[in-house]
Design an enzyme around this catalytic site. Structure first.
Site, PDB file in Angstrom:
ATOM      1  N   ASN A  54     -14.501   2.553   1.062  1.00 40.85           N
ATOM      2  CA  ASN A  54     -13.036   2.508   1.127  1.00 40.85           C
ATOM      3  C   ASN A  54     -12.503   3.440   2.211  1.00 40.85           C
ATOM      4  OD1 ASN A  54     -13.562   4.926  -0.151  1.00 40.85           O
ATOM      5  ND2 ASN A  54     -11.690   4.845  -1.366  1.00 40.85           N
ATOM      6  N   SER A  95       0.815  -1.226   0.000  1.00 35.30           N
ATOM      7  CA  SER A  95       0.000   0.000   0.000  1.00 35.30           C
ATOM      8  C   SER A  95       0.849   1.277   0.000  1.00 35.30           C
ATOM      9  CB  SER A  95      -0.921   0.028   1.219  1.00 35.30           C
ATOM     10  OG  SER A  95      -1.592   1.273   1.261  1.00 35.30           O
ATOM     11  N   LYS A  96       0.467   2.229  -0.850  1.00 36.45           N
ATOM     12  CA  LYS A  96       1.165   3.523  -0.933  1.00 36.45           C
ATOM     13  C   LYS A  96       0.482   4.573  -0.050  1.00 36.45           C
ATOM     14  CE  LYS A  96       3.638   2.057  -4.521  1.00 36.45           C
ATOM     15  NZ  LYS A  96       4.842   1.318  -4.152  1.00 36.45           N
ATOM     16  N   GLY A 117     -15.182  -5.658 -15.970  1.00 34.94           N
ATOM     17  CA  GLY A 117     -15.128  -6.100 -14.574  1.00 34.94           C
ATOM     18  C   GLY A 117     -16.372  -5.701 -13.808  1.00 34.94           C
ATOM     19  N   LYS A 168     -13.618  -4.158   1.401  1.00 33.98           N
ATOM     20  CA  LYS A 168     -14.461  -2.999   1.061  1.00 33.98           C
ATOM     21  C   LYS A 168     -15.954  -3.258   1.257  1.00 33.98           C
ATOM     22  CE  LYS A 168     -11.321  -0.604  -1.989  1.00 33.98           C
ATOM     23  NZ  LYS A 168     -11.105   0.101  -3.238  1.00 33.98           N
TER      24      LYS A 168
HETATM   25  P1  NAP Z   1     -12.280  -7.742  -7.206  1.00 35.08           P
HETATM   26  O1  NAP Z   1     -13.448  -7.296  -6.407  1.00 35.08           O
HETATM   27  O2  NAP Z   1     -11.523  -8.935  -6.792  1.00 35.08           O
HETATM   28  O3  NAP Z   1     -12.839  -7.966  -8.722  1.00 35.08           O
HETATM   29  C1  NAP Z   1     -11.997  -8.510  -9.718  1.00 35.08           C
HETATM   30  C2  NAP Z   1     -12.656  -8.402 -11.082  1.00 35.08           C
HETATM   31  O4  NAP Z   1     -11.677  -8.799 -12.072  1.00 35.08           O
HETATM   32  C3  NAP Z   1     -13.874  -9.313 -11.274  1.00 35.08           C
HETATM   33  O5  NAP Z   1     -14.806  -8.655 -12.109  1.00 35.08           O
HETATM   34  C4  NAP Z   1     -13.243 -10.528 -11.996  1.00 35.08           C
HETATM   35  O6  NAP Z   1     -14.161 -11.230 -12.807  1.00 35.08           O
HETATM   36  C5  NAP Z   1     -12.232  -9.842 -12.882  1.00 35.08           C
HETATM   37  N1  NAP Z   1     -11.140 -10.722 -13.294  1.00 35.08           N
HETATM   38  C6  NAP Z   1     -10.200 -11.296 -12.503  1.00 35.08           C
HETATM   39  N2  NAP Z   1      -9.355 -12.047 -13.257  1.00 35.08           N
HETATM   40  C7  NAP Z   1      -9.782 -11.947 -14.543  1.00 35.08           C
HETATM   41  C8  NAP Z   1      -9.323 -12.493 -15.762  1.00 35.08           C
HETATM   42  N3  NAP Z   1      -8.264 -13.309 -15.835  1.00 35.08           N
HETATM   43  N4  NAP Z   1      -9.994 -12.161 -16.910  1.00 35.08           N
HETATM   44  C9  NAP Z   1     -11.071 -11.337 -16.856  1.00 35.08           C
HETATM   45  N5  NAP Z   1     -11.555 -10.798 -15.734  1.00 35.08           N
HETATM   46  C10 NAP Z   1     -10.915 -11.092 -14.567  1.00 35.08           C
HETATM   47  O7  NAP Z   1     -11.196  -6.585  -7.326  1.00 35.08           O
HETATM   48  P2  NAP Z   1     -11.477  -5.002  -7.263  1.00 35.08           P
HETATM   49  O8  NAP Z   1     -11.514  -4.525  -5.872  1.00 35.08           O
HETATM   50  O9  NAP Z   1     -12.654  -4.733  -8.130  1.00 35.08           O
HETATM   51  O10 NAP Z   1     -10.132  -4.399  -7.913  1.00 35.08           O
HETATM   52  C11 NAP Z   1      -9.915  -4.471  -9.304  1.00 35.08           C
HETATM   53  C12 NAP Z   1      -8.686  -3.653  -9.708  1.00 35.08           C
HETATM   54  O11 NAP Z   1      -8.914  -2.267  -9.453  1.00 35.08           O
HETATM   55  C13 NAP Z   1      -7.408  -4.029  -8.982  1.00 35.08           C
HETATM   56  O12 NAP Z   1      -6.358  -4.067  -9.946  1.00 35.08           O
HETATM   57  C14 NAP Z   1      -7.175  -2.883  -8.023  1.00 35.08           C
HETATM   58  O13 NAP Z   1      -5.810  -2.664  -7.758  1.00 35.08           O
HETATM   59  C15 NAP Z   1      -7.756  -1.715  -8.831  1.00 35.08           C
HETATM   60  N6  NAP Z   1      -8.189  -0.568  -7.987  1.00 35.08           N
HETATM   61  C16 NAP Z   1      -7.521   0.618  -8.142  1.00 35.08           C
HETATM   62  C17 NAP Z   1      -7.904   1.720  -7.390  1.00 35.08           C
HETATM   63  C18 NAP Z   1      -7.176   3.028  -7.566  1.00 35.08           C
HETATM   64  O14 NAP Z   1      -7.328   3.912  -6.714  1.00 35.08           O
HETATM   65  N7  NAP Z   1      -6.440   3.217  -8.638  1.00 35.08           N
HETATM   66  C19 NAP Z   1      -8.964   1.624  -6.473  1.00 35.08           C
HETATM   67  C20 NAP Z   1      -9.638   0.396  -6.357  1.00 35.08           C
HETATM   68  C21 NAP Z   1      -9.226  -0.699  -7.123  1.00 35.08           C
HETATM   69  P3  NAP Z   1     -15.053 -12.465 -12.216  1.00 35.08           P
HETATM   70  O15 NAP Z   1     -16.251 -11.819 -11.578  1.00 35.08           O
HETATM   71  O16 NAP Z   1     -15.371 -13.274 -13.398  1.00 35.08           O
HETATM   72  O17 NAP Z   1     -14.182 -13.173 -11.211  1.00 35.08           O
END
Ligand code: NAP
Length: 282
Positions: free
Chosen positions: A89, A17-18, A129, A68
């Site tokens: 968050n 975490s940053k 996603g 979350k």
């Molecule tokens: P999450 O709740 O675990 O959801 C993961 C999503 O990715 C699901 O829709 C999943 O699909 C899909 N997925 C996983 N592997 C896949 C693959 N091989 N091919 C296609 N789809 C795939 O995670 P999250 O909390 O939504 O986070 C997602 C991303 O957002 C992460 O990289 C996180 O670091 C980033 N993020 C960034 C910020 C920021 O401030 N920049 C803030 C929040 C999150 P299924 O439903 O089919 O499993």
């Protein structure tokens, strides 16, 4: 000496975490004395950890994966944006109650519209996603009145459920926004062209891994945005450029902007984010 403002970020894993560096930068801007630690917390000890942190003079907590959604159930009150997202968050003490909010959508929209000059009104947007991040950003995107929002997920049922849950909270017909949910099939993806394509899947956490999107998807795309942040361009960003996207971005700006909004909730101070946007944190 002033008493330190006690803040923290919790999740699992948490070492990457940053947040401590980001919030230290914000605090330094106002000469506010903070203590910001990372804590590995699981769903099993989440409620107990939160109650004890706030009882022990804690002011605010950032919540990251995978807490979350669970953290929302630990709060006494939740904001409208957290209710719409079904996720939070950030949790902080407000009038002696644990108050949960979701600043992810605010952070993304601010990064798109102000930092990247990509206004969402009237645009066609594809979100890949349907996990916690997608839930957090969609209400804020809808507020900006795009023409169309399409959500595509590997597990189609999760995209359909997300749409159904949102429709039970927001009258989308009244807004006139076209909202569709479906799978990552070529048929569903290629039946429209999109101004903005946002990758909210977690695929980029595995370097080099690809969703396997059709190259034609990016034809006419003005901006392909990956929520994941990294120094190198992610496979999604590289594929978008190869497919003809005009511009790509990772989610570093969103990370900074959602953090700034959380810092405002905790302190009533609005940090200058421009100081950090061009300086990736190691
Ligand atoms: P999450 O709740 O675990 O959801 C993961 C999503 O990715 C699901 O829709 C999943 O699909 C899909 N997925 C996983 N592997 C896949 C693959 N091989 N091919 C296609 N789809 C795939 O995670 P999250 O909390 O939504 O986070 C997602 C991303 O957002 C992460 O990289 C996180 O670091 C980033 N993020 C960034 C910020 C920021 O401030 N920049 C803030 C929040 C999150 P299924 O439903 O089919 O499993």
């Amino acid at each position: 000496m002033d008493k330190k403002l006690k803040l923290a970020v919790i999740g699992n894993p948490i070492s990457h975490s940053k947040s401590p560096e980001i919030h230290q930068n914000f605090a330094d801007q106002f000469k506010v004395n903070i203590e910001f630690n990372k804590h590995k917390v699981t769903q099993d000890n989440l409620e107990e950890w939160l109650r004890s942190f706030f009882k022990d003079d804690g002011r605010g907590v950032s919540i990251t994966l995978p807490l979350k959604e669970a953290a929302l159930n630990c709060a006494d009150e939740i904001s409208e944006r957290a209710r719409l997202a079904s996720a939070c968050n950030v949790i902080y003490l407000k009038e002696d109650k644990l108050f949960a909010d979701c600043t992810d959508g605010h952070g993304l929209v601010k990064d798109l519209e102000e930092n990247l000059n990509a206004p969402l009104k009237g645009k066609k947007i594809l979100i890949l996603g349907s996990g916690g991040a997608a839930r957090g950003i969609i209400p804020s995107i809808l507020q900006k009145m795009p023409e169309k929002l399409k959500v595509a997920n590997r597990t189609e049922s999760k995209a359909l459920l997300l749409k159904k849950e949102l429709e039970s909270k927001v009258n989308l017909d009244e807004t006139g926004i076209l909202f569709e949910a479906g799978s990552l099939s070529d048929d569903f993806l290629l039946s429209d062209s999109f101004d903005f394509i946002i990758n909210s899947t977690s695929i980029s956490t595995q370097p080099g891994e690809s969703i396997g999107l059709p190259e034609a998807l990016f034809s006419g795309t003005k901006l392909a945005y990956d929520l994941f942040y990294s120094v190198e361009k992610t496979a999604f960003m590289q594929e978008a450029l190869a497919g003809g996207a005009e511009k790509v971005s990772d989610g570093f700006g969103m990370l900074i902007e959602q953090g700034a909004e959380s810092f405002r909730l905790w302190t009533n101070l609005i940090p200058d984010t421009s100081r950090m946007l061009n300086k990736p944190i190691d």
